[in-house]
Design a protein around this motif. Structure first.
Motif, mmCIF file in Angstrom:
data_model
loop_
_atom_site.group_PDB
_atom_site.id
_atom_site.type_symbol
_atom_site.label_atom_id
_atom_site.label_comp_id
_atom_site.label_asym_id
_atom_site.label_seq_id
_atom_site.Cartn_x
_atom_site.Cartn_y
_atom_site.Cartn_z
ATOM 1 N N THR A 177 60.342 3.319 -79.076
ATOM 2 C CA THR A 177 60.513 3.966 -77.721
ATOM 3 C C THR A 177 60.362 5.470 -79.546
ATOM 4 O O THR A 177 60.097 5.978 -80.026
ATOM 5 N N ARG B 73 52.896 1.435 -79.290
ATOM 6 C CA ARG B 73 52.772 1.754 -78.302
ATOM 7 C C ARG B 73 52.642 1.081 -76.907
ATOM 8 O O ARG B 73 52.746 0.986 -76.075
ATOM 9 N N ILE C 245 56.142 -0.685 -75.651
ATOM 10 C CA ILE C 245 56.307 0.055 -74.604
ATOM 11 C C ILE C 245 56.494 -0.125 -72.794
ATOM 12 O O ILE C 245 56.560 0.161 -72.451
ATOM 13 N N MET D 237 57.401 4.343 -70.709
ATOM 14 C CA MET D 237 59.148 5.034 -71.212
ATOM 15 C C MET D 237 60.515 5.658 -69.821
ATOM 16 O O MET D 237 61.542 5.247 -70.179
ATOM 17 N N ILE E 50 63.896 3.319 -70.556
ATOM 18 C CA ILE E 50 64.888 3.671 -71.675
ATOM 19 C C ILE E 50 65.985 3.556 -71.113
ATOM 20 O O ILE E 50 66.130 4.348 -69.969
ATOM 21 N N PHE F 40 53.596 7.949 -73.563
ATOM 22 C CA PHE F 40 53.920 6.709 -73.064
ATOM 23 C C PHE F 40 55.017 6.250 -71.769
ATOM 24 O O PHE F 40 54.509 5.386 -72.115
#
Length: 227
Positions: free
Chosen positions: A53, A78, A81, A87, A90, A147
């Motif tokens: 990230t 990307r 992720i 995201m 995370i 994201f």
């Protein structure tokens, strides 16, 4: 290196790092991206949501477009992720930085009440944190779209507080730990933001700022001991 770049944020980056530094940081990221698109904590480490990230954000802050970078570096990062839920997975340290940047909502983060500064320093919950969000720039709005798997404003932040990508999860939360976080989030935080308990919160903020100023002066404003 990505974390160092990110710490300046988009607002002052050009002032702190000249253009040639931008090129070398990007070169480093190009050559150390793993084959499947992610980045590890070090060049021989396995991919993690945290490192991937912030490596991606670093490239975008340095001027790469969503599909830019040598060998489609940004697009591959990307994809890594988003293939793992976006995201929202995370770890907590990443949630903190992203909330400051404006890419995550503070309500999706388990609280660390400032009142913990009054606890004995040997207790694990001692450090407090202040909630702050930087300016929402056009780049931040673009990153919000890149994201997440759903629109940013439609994310239920309360439900993502305990999420963590499997690549970043070294120890599973116990039921007791989750109950403690939920108790702080649901009961204690709302209480401390209203009178008369907000008087205590103000005092806690003053104590916290003393710690911050002490760290600044002790490290000659390098703040290398912030972790």
């Amino acid at each position: 290196m990505p974390a160092h770049c990110f710490s300046f944020l988009p607002w002052h980056l050009d002032t702190v790092l000249p253009g040639e530094y931008h090129k070398e940081i990007l070169r480093y990221l190009y050559y150390h991206q793993n084959e499947d698109g992610g980045w590890g904590f070090h060049i021989e480490g396995h991919n993690s949501m945290f490192c991937t990230t912030f490596s991606y954000i670093c490239m975008r802050v340095l001027g790469e477009g969503p599909d830019g970078g040598r060998g489609n570096t940004c697009a591959r990062g990307r994809k890594w992720i988003r293939d793992r839920g976006g995201m929202t997975s995370i770890p907590s340290w990443g949630k903190t930085w992203l909330s400051i940047l404006g890419l995550f909502d503070w309500s999706g983060y388990n609280p660390m009440p400032l009142e913990f500064w009054f606890f004995p320093s040997y207790l694990p919950m001692h450090p407090g944190r202040i909630r702050f969000v930087g300016p929402i720039t056009p780049l931040i709005l673009e990153l919000r779209q890149e994201f997440f798997l759903q629109p940013y404003n439609e994310i239920n932040w309360k439900k993502v507080r305990h999420l963590c990508a499997k690549e970043d999860l070294y120890y599973h939360h116990s039921l007791i730990q989750d109950l403690m976080w939920d108790s702080l989030y649901i009961c204690l935080e709302p209480l401390l933001t209203h009178w008369p308990f907000n008087k205590l919160r103000q005092k806690d903020l003053e104590v916290t700022m003393k710690h911050i100023h002490y760290e600044d002066e002790n490290s000659r404003y390098i703040t290398i001991g912030c972790v």
